[in-house]
Design a protein around this motif. Sequence first.
Motif, PDB file in Angstrom:
ATOM      1  N   TRP A 138       8.948 -27.728  30.907  1.00 46.20           N
ATOM      2  CA  TRP A 138       7.496 -27.813  31.026  1.00 46.20           C
ATOM      3  C   TRP A 138       6.818 -27.933  29.664  1.00 46.20           C
ATOM      4  O   TRP A 138       5.814 -27.312  29.393  1.00 46.20           O
ATOM      5  N   GLY A 139       7.374 -28.761  28.818  1.00 50.68           N
ATOM      6  CA  GLY A 139       6.777 -29.056  27.521  1.00 50.68           C
ATOM      7  C   GLY A 139       6.566 -30.546  27.349  1.00 50.68           C
ATOM      8  O   GLY A 139       6.836 -31.354  28.242  1.00 50.68           O
ATOM      9  N   CYS A 140       6.046 -30.924  26.193  1.00 55.97           N
ATOM     10  CA  CYS A 140       5.862 -32.339  25.803  1.00 55.97           C
ATOM     11  C   CYS A 140       4.793 -33.061  26.610  1.00 55.97           C
ATOM     12  O   CYS A 140       4.757 -34.296  26.622  1.00 55.97           O
ATOM     13  N   TYR A 141       3.905 -32.331  27.254  1.00 58.80           N
ATOM     14  CA  TYR A 141       2.823 -33.003  27.979  1.00 58.80           C
ATOM     15  C   TYR A 141       1.742 -33.518  27.038  1.00 58.80           C
ATOM     16  O   TYR A 141       0.912 -34.338  27.441  1.00 58.80           O
ATOM     17  N   GLY A 142       1.728 -33.067  25.796  1.00 58.21           N
ATOM     18  CA  GLY A 142       0.739 -33.537  24.841  1.00 58.21           C
ATOM     19  C   GLY A 142       1.263 -34.547  23.854  1.00 58.21           C
ATOM     20  O   GLY A 142       0.571 -34.903  22.903  1.00 58.21           O
ATOM     21  N   GLN A 143       2.501 -35.047  24.053  1.00 58.47           N
ATOM     22  CA  GLN A 143       3.051 -36.016  23.110  1.00 58.47           C
ATOM     23  C   GLN A 143       3.556 -37.269  23.809  1.00 58.47           C
ATOM     24  O   GLN A 143       3.758 -37.289  25.025  1.00 58.47           O
ATOM     25  N   LEU A 144       3.784 -38.315  23.001  1.00 54.56           N
ATOM     26  CA  LEU A 144       4.057 -39.643  23.537  1.00 54.56           C
ATOM     27  C   LEU A 144       5.300 -40.268  22.911  1.00 54.56           C
ATOM     28  O   LEU A 144       5.290 -41.424  22.526  1.00 54.56           O
ATOM     29  N   ALA A 145       6.368 -39.521  22.794  1.00 57.18           N
ATOM     30  CA  ALA A 145       7.571 -40.095  22.200  1.00 57.18           C
ATOM     31  C   ALA A 145       8.837 -39.420  22.687  1.00 57.18           C
ATOM     32  O   ALA A 145       9.915 -39.987  22.544  1.00 57.18           O
ATOM     33  N   ASP A 146       8.755 -38.232  23.281  1.00 61.91           N
ATOM     34  CA  ASP A 146       9.956 -37.460  23.578  1.00 61.91           C
ATOM     35  C   ASP A 146      10.888 -38.159  24.552  1.00 61.91           C
ATOM     36  O   ASP A 146      12.102 -38.001  24.472  1.00 61.91           O
ATOM     37  N   GLY A 147      10.336 -38.937  25.479  1.00 64.96           N
ATOM     38  CA  GLY A 147      11.179 -39.625  26.455  1.00 64.96           C
ATOM     39  C   GLY A 147      11.578 -41.028  26.058  1.00 64.96           C
ATOM     40  O   GLY A 147      12.297 -41.709  26.804  1.00 64.96           O
ATOM     41  N   ASP A 148      11.151 -41.485  24.892  1.00 64.78           N
ATOM     42  CA  ASP A 148      11.382 -42.877  24.495  1.00 64.78           C
ATOM     43  C   ASP A 148      12.713 -43.059  23.771  1.00 64.78           C
ATOM     44  O   ASP A 148      12.771 -43.435  22.597  1.00 64.78           O
ATOM     45  N   LYS A 149      13.804 -42.790  24.471  1.00 63.27           N
ATOM     46  CA  LYS A 149      15.123 -43.142  23.947  1.00 63.27           C
ATOM     47  C   LYS A 149      15.343 -44.618  24.231  1.00 63.27           C
ATOM     48  O   LYS A 149      15.357 -45.038  25.387  1.00 63.27           O
ATOM     49  N   ARG A 150      15.539 -45.410  23.193  1.00 60.39           N
ATOM     50  CA  ARG A 150      15.591 -46.859  23.344  1.00 60.39           C
ATOM     51  C   ARG A 150      16.877 -47.430  22.790  1.00 60.39           C
ATOM     52  O   ARG A 150      17.429 -46.931  21.812  1.00 60.39           O
ATOM     53  N   ASP A 151      17.333 -48.501  23.415  1.00 59.61           N
ATOM     54  CA  ASP A 151      18.510 -49.226  22.946  1.00 59.61           C
ATOM     55  C   ASP A 151      18.114 -50.160  21.806  1.00 59.61           C
ATOM     56  O   ASP A 151      16.939 -50.487  21.625  1.00 59.61           O
ATOM     57  N   GLY A 152      19.115 -50.613  21.044  1.00 66.77           N
ATOM     58  CA  GLY A 152      18.883 -51.621  20.015  1.00 66.77           C
ATOM     59  C   GLY A 152      18.122 -51.129  18.806  1.00 66.77           C
ATOM     60  O   GLY A 152      17.437 -51.904  18.139  1.00 66.77           O
ATOM     61  N   MET A 153      18.244 -49.821  18.479  1.00 70.50           N
ATOM     62  CA  MET A 153      17.504 -49.245  17.360  1.00 70.50           C
ATOM     63  C   MET A 153      18.353 -49.196  16.088  1.00 70.50           C
ATOM     64  O   MET A 153      19.575 -49.054  16.138  1.00 70.50           O
ATOM     65  N   ILE A 154      17.690 -49.290  14.950  1.00 65.46           N
ATOM     66  CA  ILE A 154      18.305 -49.108  13.637  1.00 65.46           C
ATOM     67  C   ILE A 154      17.472 -48.072  12.888  1.00 65.46           C
ATOM     68  O   ILE A 154      16.244 -48.142  12.899  1.00 65.46           O
ATOM     69  N   MET A 155      18.135 -47.091  12.239  1.00 66.80           N
ATOM     70  CA  MET A 155      17.397 -46.069  11.507  1.00 66.80           C
ATOM     71  C   MET A 155      18.043 -45.799  10.153  1.00 66.80           C
ATOM     72  O   MET A 155      19.258 -45.676  10.041  1.00 66.80           O
ATOM     73  N   TYR A 156      17.199 -45.740   9.128  1.00 64.72           N
ATOM     74  CA  TYR A 156      17.611 -45.234   7.815  1.00 64.72           C
ATOM     75  C   TYR A 156      16.923 -43.893   7.605  1.00 64.72           C
ATOM     76  O   TYR A 156      15.728 -43.744   7.881  1.00 64.72           O
ATOM     77  N   SER A 157      17.668 -42.905   7.107  1.00 63.34           N
ATOM     78  CA  SER A 157      17.099 -41.580   6.884  1.00 63.34           C
ATOM     79  C   SER A 157      17.619 -41.003   5.578  1.00 63.34           C
ATOM     80  O   SER A 157      18.735 -41.294   5.138  1.00 63.34           O
ATOM     81  N   TRP A 158      16.776 -40.189   4.964  1.00 60.04           N
ATOM     82  CA  TRP A 158      17.124 -39.536   3.693  1.00 60.04           C
ATOM     83  C   TRP A 158      16.422 -38.195   3.631  1.00 60.04           C
ATOM     84  O   TRP A 158      15.301 -38.033   4.136  1.00 60.04           O
TER      85      TRP A 158
END
Length: 370
Positions: A138-158
Motif C-alpha cells: 500500500w505504498g507508491c500511490y504518490g509516485q510515477l515510476a515504481d512500476g515502470d520496469k522496461r525492456d531494452g534499457m541501458i544504464m550508466y551509474s557511478w
Amino acid sequence: MKKSLLALAVASIAAASVASAATVYDKDGTSMEVYGRVQAVAYSTYGSDAMGSNSYYDNSIQTSGRLGLNLRTPLTDNIAAFANAEWDVADNDTTDSFDARYLFVGADFGKYGALQAGRFEDAVYQGVTAYTDVYEDWGCYGQLADGDKRDGMIMYSWSGYGFDFAATYGTAKDDQSVEGAWYSDEELDIDNSYSVAVGYSSPDVLFGPISVRLGFGSAHFQDDVGSAIYDSFGNNVTYDRYNQYAALLSWGSIDVGPYIAAMYNIRDFSMVNSDLDYKVQGVEAVLAYGFECGVSIRTGYQWLNNDPDNEQVSGYKNSDAHIIPVYVNYDVSPNFNVWAEARFDAGTDDDFVDDSLTENTYSVGARYTF
C-alpha cells in the motif's frame, strides 16, 4: 567511497532476498548466488481486487514466490562482468506464471562506474523516487515510476565521495509500462526514452546521513498506425511524449533508527491532440523507525493529483487522491518475517481516476526468504 552505484541498485532490486542469498558457486572470482522468497498474504475486501486475487471484493489469501540469480566474473584486475535475473513465480491465485521481473547484464569498472543493459527501472526511480518505496503493497500511490520496469534499457551509474549519478536510455519497445497513462491503461509503445538522476548523501548527522536527490526523465512514443489509440467514442487519444521531474530529501536509514523522507514528482503528458494534454503529480512523505530487535514501523502521507488542461475535452476532472499507509513488520529471523499493513483514505475525490482509493484496505503477511 569508491563503490559503484551498481551495488546499491542490485541491493534495492533484490531487497531482503539478497541479504540471505546462497552462494552456490565461487571460484577464482567467478560466483553465482541464488535467492528468492515464498509468501502468503491475506487481503481484506478491495485489497484482493487491487492485488489481482479476485475481482469481486472478497477477503482472500494470495500466495506468490520469487526467484533470482546474481552472477559475476572478473574480466581484468579492474573490470568484472555481472548479470542479474529475477522472476515472479505464481504471482496471483488465478494463474500460474513465471514472469521476468529483472533481466540485465553489464560490466563493473570499479571506481569508474558500471554499465548495464536489459530490463529494469529508469534513473528517476533508482536514483530518486525509490527512497519512498518502503511499503509492501500500500505504498507508491504518490509516485510515477515504481512500476515502470522496461525492456531494452541501458544504464550508466557511478558513485563516490558522497555523490552518485545514473543515466538511462530506453530503446524502442512495444507494450511497456507507463504509469499515469490513463487513456491506455498505463501501457504504451515507446520509441525512445532517457533519464538522469544525481544525488548527494552527507556523513551522518545525529542519527544518519542527509540526502538530496534530483531526477529528470523523458519518453517519446511511437507514432505509427499500429500504435494509435482511440477511445470508445472513436476519439484519437494517442500519446506523443512525457517529461518527468522528481526531487527528494531524506534523513537517516530505513533499516535501523529514524528515517524521514519527502519526495515530489510530476509527469507532464503531451498528446497528439493537444486538447487532451494533462499532468500527473504527487508527493510522498515517510516517517519510519527501525528497532534493533527486528521490529520496524512506517507511516506517512501520499498525494496524487490528475490535472487535465481541458476538463471538458479530456473527460477527466482535476482530482486528488489522499492516502495514509501504515506498516508494521517483525523480522523473526534473517529468513522469516511477518507484517501487517493498512491503506487509509484521507479524502480522495470520488471522481479520481482510480476510484478504489476511496476505500480502506488491510493485509497481513508472512514471508520466508532464502
